[in-house]
Design a protein around this motif. Structure first.
Motif, PDB file in Angstrom:
ATOM      1  N   ARG A 152      -1.196  -0.590   9.829  1.00 27.70           N
ATOM      2  CA  ARG A 152      -1.107  -1.596  10.891  1.00 27.70           C
ATOM      3  C   ARG A 152      -0.949  -2.995  10.293  1.00 27.70           C
ATOM      4  NH1 ARG A 152      -5.345   1.501  13.265  1.00 27.70           N
ATOM      5  NH2 ARG A 152      -6.844  -0.194  13.063  1.00 27.70           N
ATOM      6  N   ILE A 153      -1.669  -3.271   9.218  1.00 29.36           N
ATOM      7  CA  ILE A 153      -1.560  -4.578   8.551  1.00 29.36           C
ATOM      8  C   ILE A 153      -0.148  -4.755   7.988  1.00 29.36           C
ATOM      9  CG2 ILE A 153      -2.323  -5.926   6.550  1.00 29.36           C
ATOM     10  CD1 ILE A 153      -5.159  -4.737   7.071  1.00 29.36           C
ATOM     11  N   ALA A 154       0.347  -3.724   7.291  1.00 27.73           N
ATOM     12  CA  ALA A 154       1.694  -3.799   6.720  1.00 27.73           C
ATOM     13  C   ALA A 154       2.731  -3.998   7.822  1.00 27.73           C
ATOM     14  CB  ALA A 154       2.000  -2.539   5.906  1.00 27.73           C
ATOM     15  N   SER A 155       2.601  -3.263   8.902  1.00 26.30           N
ATOM     16  CA  SER A 155       3.535  -3.386  10.019  1.00 26.30           C
ATOM     17  C   SER A 155       3.500  -4.792  10.611  1.00 26.30           C
ATOM     18  CB  SER A 155       3.208  -2.344  11.083  1.00 26.30           C
ATOM     19  OG  SER A 155       4.087  -2.454  12.178  1.00 26.30           O
ATOM     20  N   ALA A 156       2.305  -5.340  10.780  1.00 31.55           N
ATOM     21  CA  ALA A 156       2.162  -6.696  11.334  1.00 31.55           C
ATOM     22  C   ALA A 156       2.827  -7.731  10.428  1.00 31.55           C
ATOM     23  CB  ALA A 156       0.684  -7.038  11.525  1.00 31.55           C
ATOM     24  N   LEU A 157       2.871  -7.461   9.146  1.00 24.82           N
ATOM     25  CA  LEU A 157       3.479  -8.381   8.184  1.00 24.82           C
ATOM     26  C   LEU A 157       4.951  -8.070   7.918  1.00 24.82           C
ATOM     27  CD1 LEU A 157       0.536  -8.539   5.621  1.00 24.82           C
ATOM     28  CD2 LEU A 157       1.238 -10.348   7.214  1.00 24.82           C
ATOM     29  N   GLY A 158       5.454  -6.979   8.534  1.00 25.19           N
ATOM     30  CA  GLY A 158       6.837  -6.582   8.294  1.00 25.19           C
ATOM     31  C   GLY A 158       7.050  -5.994   6.922  1.00 25.19           C
ATOM     32  N   LEU A 159       6.009  -5.319   6.392  1.00 23.85           N
ATOM     33  CA  LEU A 159       6.045  -4.751   5.047  1.00 23.85           C
ATOM     34  C   LEU A 159       5.778  -3.259   5.089  1.00 23.85           C
ATOM     35  CD1 LEU A 159       3.732  -7.406   3.343  1.00 23.85           C
ATOM     36  CD2 LEU A 159       6.224  -7.323   3.236  1.00 23.85           C
ATOM     37  N   THR A 160       5.906  -2.608   3.950  1.00 23.45           N
ATOM     38  CA  THR A 160       5.430  -1.242   3.786  1.00 23.45           C
ATOM     39  C   THR A 160       4.032  -1.310   3.178  1.00 23.45           C
ATOM     40  OG1 THR A 160       6.226  -0.954   1.524  1.00 23.45           O
ATOM     41  CG2 THR A 160       7.792  -0.449   3.303  1.00 23.45           C
ATOM     42  N   VAL A 161       3.322  -0.210   3.221  1.00 21.59           N
ATOM     43  CA  VAL A 161       2.001  -0.166   2.576  1.00 21.59           C
ATOM     44  C   VAL A 161       2.164  -0.439   1.087  1.00 21.59           C
ATOM     45  CG1 VAL A 161       0.034   1.302   1.998  1.00 21.59           C
ATOM     46  CG2 VAL A 161       0.963   1.344   4.312  1.00 21.59           C
ATOM     47  N   ALA A 162       3.233   0.079   0.485  1.00 21.48           N
ATOM     48  CA  ALA A 162       3.478  -0.163  -0.943  1.00 21.48           C
ATOM     49  C   ALA A 162       3.610  -1.652  -1.233  1.00 21.48           C
ATOM     50  CB  ALA A 162       4.734   0.577  -1.399  1.00 21.48           C
ATOM     51  N   ASP A 163       4.238  -2.400  -0.313  1.00 19.94           N
ATOM     52  CA  ASP A 163       4.390  -3.842  -0.515  1.00 19.94           C
ATOM     53  C   ASP A 163       3.042  -4.550  -0.602  1.00 19.94           C
ATOM     54  OD1 ASP A 163       7.193  -3.802  -0.486  1.00 19.94           O
ATOM     55  OD2 ASP A 163       7.255  -4.040   1.699  1.00 19.94           O
ATOM     56  N   LEU A 164       2.029  -4.033   0.078  1.00 16.82           N
ATOM     57  CA  LEU A 164       0.709  -4.667   0.056  1.00 16.82           C
ATOM     58  C   LEU A 164       0.104  -4.676  -1.341  1.00 16.82           C
ATOM     59  CD1 LEU A 164      -0.911  -3.187   3.286  1.00 16.82           C
ATOM     60  CD2 LEU A 164       0.115  -5.458   2.981  1.00 16.82           C
ATOM     61  N   PHE A 165       0.566  -3.771  -2.192  1.00 18.51           N
ATOM     62  CA  PHE A 165      -0.006  -3.646  -3.530  1.00 18.51           C
ATOM     63  C   PHE A 165       0.912  -4.189  -4.613  1.00 18.51           C
ATOM     64  CE2 PHE A 165      -2.087  -0.698  -0.806  1.00 18.51           C
ATOM     65  CZ  PHE A 165      -3.413  -0.884  -1.129  1.00 18.51           C
ATOM     66  N   ASN A 166       2.040  -4.769  -4.208  1.00 15.88           N
ATOM     67  CA  ASN A 166       2.980  -5.333  -5.160  1.00 15.88           C
ATOM     68  C   ASN A 166       2.537  -6.738  -5.545  1.00 15.88           C
ATOM     69  OD1 ASN A 166       5.323  -5.589  -6.740  1.00 15.88           O
ATOM     70  ND2 ASN A 166       6.312  -6.701  -5.073  1.00 15.88           N
TER      71      ASN A 166
END
Length: 171
Positions: free
Chosen positions: A34-48
């Motif tokens: 949900r956080i990634a979606s709200a930011l327009g990212l993938t879950v993988a992007d959250l850890f980049n």
């Protein structure tokens, strides 16, 4: 985006988002989606943490770990610049699972591969899910939109891989 705006979009409290950002709490995979979606990212992007071009070696001990439930660990394998697939390694202690309820995410293709141990993968809605008992080398391919749940009912730690293409961004 402010913490408060992100919290509203991700259907979470601002204090939870703030604690998560500061590393004071962990999150479920569903919340991370949900956080990634709200930011327009993938879950993988959250850890980049960098946009390095070229190849990268990621040592087992240096894999980014996603916060998960008790008895489970999930690690990001795919790294940027890889953009069209997500790969995760997971470990499930005896008796652990992805949670009591099946979850789904996006409309991608997912390959689930057991590397070590024995896992039961439930596919379908909770009241009519089909159980697939998988051992080392066994795999299943399915759409991420199909509710799914992983349970380790064995006496040993199981190790698995998730391969998802394209990366999913919705909860």
């Amino acid at each position: 985006m402010t913490v408060r705006s992100l919290a509203v979009e991700a259907k979470a409290s601002a204090s939870f988002i703030s604690q998560l950002e500061r590393g004071q709490t962990s999150s479920s995979i569903g919340m991370l989606r949900r956080i990634a979606s709200a930011l327009g990212l993938t879950v993988a992007d959250l850890f980049n943490e960098e946009d390095e071009i070229g190849h990268r070696v990621v040592r087992r001990e240096a894999r980014p770990e996603l916060p998960t439930g008790p008895g489970t660990r999930k690690f990001l394998i795919s790294q940027r610049p890889l953009q069209h697939v997500e790969v995760y390694a997971g470990e499930f202690d005896p008796g652990s699972s992805t949670g009591d309820e099946p979850y789904s995410h996006g409309a991608s293709q997912e390959i689930f591969l057991v590397l070590r141990g024995r896992i039961t993968l439930w596919l379908g809605p909770h009241d009519s899910a089909a159980a697939h008992v998988l051992g080392p080398g066994d795999s299943v391919e399915y759409r991420t939109s199909i509710p799914h749940r992983v349970v380790n009912e064995s006496d040993e730690t199981a190790e698995i891989l998730w391969i998802i293409a394209p990366p999913t961004t919705s909860s």
